[in-house]
Design a protein around this motif. Structure first.
Motif, PDB file in Angstrom:
ATOM      1  N   VAL A 278     -18.192  14.506  -6.811  1.00  0.00           N
ATOM      2  CA  VAL A 278     -16.857  14.948  -7.224  1.00  0.00           C
ATOM      3  C   VAL A 278     -16.619  16.362  -6.710  1.00  0.00           C
ATOM      4  O   VAL A 278     -17.556  17.102  -6.453  1.00  0.00           O
ATOM      5  CB  VAL A 278     -16.668  14.935  -8.759  1.00  0.00           C
TER       6      VAL A 278
ATOM      7  N   CYS B 245      -4.596  20.065 -13.335  1.00  0.00           N
ATOM      8  CA  CYS B 245      -4.220  18.663 -13.274  1.00  0.00           C
ATOM      9  C   CYS B 245      -3.425  18.424 -11.987  1.00  0.00           C
ATOM     10  O   CYS B 245      -2.466  19.150 -11.710  1.00  0.00           O
ATOM     11  CB  CYS B 245      -3.371  18.295 -14.484  1.00  0.00           C
ATOM     12  N   PRO B 246      -3.797  17.413 -11.194  1.00  0.00           N
ATOM     13  CA  PRO B 246      -3.077  17.164  -9.949  1.00  0.00           C
ATOM     14  C   PRO B 246      -1.656  16.633 -10.157  1.00  0.00           C
ATOM     15  O   PRO B 246      -0.860  16.641  -9.237  1.00  0.00           O
ATOM     16  CB  PRO B 246      -3.938  16.131  -9.220  1.00  0.00           C
TER      17      PRO B 246
ATOM     18  N   LEU C 275     -12.201  15.469  -8.676  1.00  0.00           N
ATOM     19  CA  LEU C 275     -11.689  14.407  -7.818  1.00  0.00           C
ATOM     20  C   LEU C 275     -12.888  13.630  -7.273  1.00  0.00           C
ATOM     21  O   LEU C 275     -13.848  14.228  -6.786  1.00  0.00           O
ATOM     22  CB  LEU C 275     -10.892  14.984  -6.652  1.00  0.00           C
TER      23      LEU C 275
ATOM     24  N   ASP D 275      -5.291   7.628 -15.429  1.00  0.00           N
ATOM     25  CA  ASP D 275      -6.288   7.390 -14.383  1.00  0.00           C
ATOM     26  C   ASP D 275      -7.680   7.217 -14.983  1.00  0.00           C
ATOM     27  O   ASP D 275      -8.426   6.336 -14.579  1.00  0.00           O
ATOM     28  CB  ASP D 275      -6.300   8.530 -13.359  1.00  0.00           C
TER      29      ASP D 275
ATOM     30  N   ILE E  35     -11.972  20.354 -10.067  1.00  0.00           N
ATOM     31  CA  ILE E  35     -10.590  20.802 -10.029  1.00  0.00           C
ATOM     32  C   ILE E  35     -10.314  21.650 -11.256  1.00  0.00           C
ATOM     33  O   ILE E  35     -10.861  21.419 -12.333  1.00  0.00           O
ATOM     34  CB  ILE E  35      -9.592  19.631  -9.921  1.00  0.00           C
TER      35      ILE E  35
ATOM     36  N   MET F  97      -3.574  12.126 -16.181  1.00  0.00           N
ATOM     37  CA  MET F  97      -5.017  12.192 -16.221  1.00  0.00           C
ATOM     38  C   MET F  97      -5.554  11.088 -17.128  1.00  0.00           C
ATOM     39  O   MET F  97      -6.490  10.397 -16.736  1.00  0.00           O
ATOM     40  CB  MET F  97      -5.487  13.554 -16.739  1.00  0.00           C
TER      41      MET F  97
ATOM     42  N   LEU G 146      -9.323   7.961  -9.097  1.00  0.00           N
ATOM     43  CA  LEU G 146      -9.151   9.265  -8.459  1.00  0.00           C
ATOM     44  C   LEU G 146      -9.875  10.393  -9.172  1.00  0.00           C
ATOM     45  O   LEU G 146     -10.324  11.340  -8.531  1.00  0.00           O
ATOM     46  CB  LEU G 146      -7.659   9.610  -8.394  1.00  0.00           C
ATOM     47  N   ILE G 147      -9.986  10.317 -10.496  1.00  0.00           N
ATOM     48  CA  ILE G 147     -10.500  11.414 -11.314  1.00  0.00           C
ATOM     49  C   ILE G 147     -11.749  10.956 -12.064  1.00  0.00           C
ATOM     50  O   ILE G 147     -11.835   9.814 -12.505  1.00  0.00           O
ATOM     51  CB  ILE G 147      -9.442  11.855 -12.362  1.00  0.00           C
TER      52      ILE G 147
END
Length: 65
Positions: A41, A47-48, A32, A4, A44, A1, A22-23
């Motif tokens: 956005v 955390c992806p 996202l 990014d 989320i 995270m 992405l974030i």
């Protein structure tokens, strides 16, 4: 995270314009980025990459609009 969120693009001044971003951090939470030409956005909760719980996005303050 953090990786990014810390990225900067030499071609796009705004993260929402960069297809590699992405974030986004919004109102104390995370989402996202929806690359639709706006600053949309999708919130989320995890955390992806690692699955860690993330803080909820706070309410919108309509008095500041």
């Amino acid at each position: 995270m953090a990786y990014d969120l810390g990225q900067t693009c030499d071609q796009h001044a705004d993260r929402f314009d960069c297809p590699d971003a992405l974030i986004a951090q919004v109102r104390g939470g995370f989402g996202l980025i929806v690359h639709d030409g706006a600053s949309s956005v999708i919130e989320i909760a995890f955390c992806p990459w690692c699955g860690k719980n993330l803080p909820e996005i706070g309410p919108i303050d309509l008095s500041s609009l």
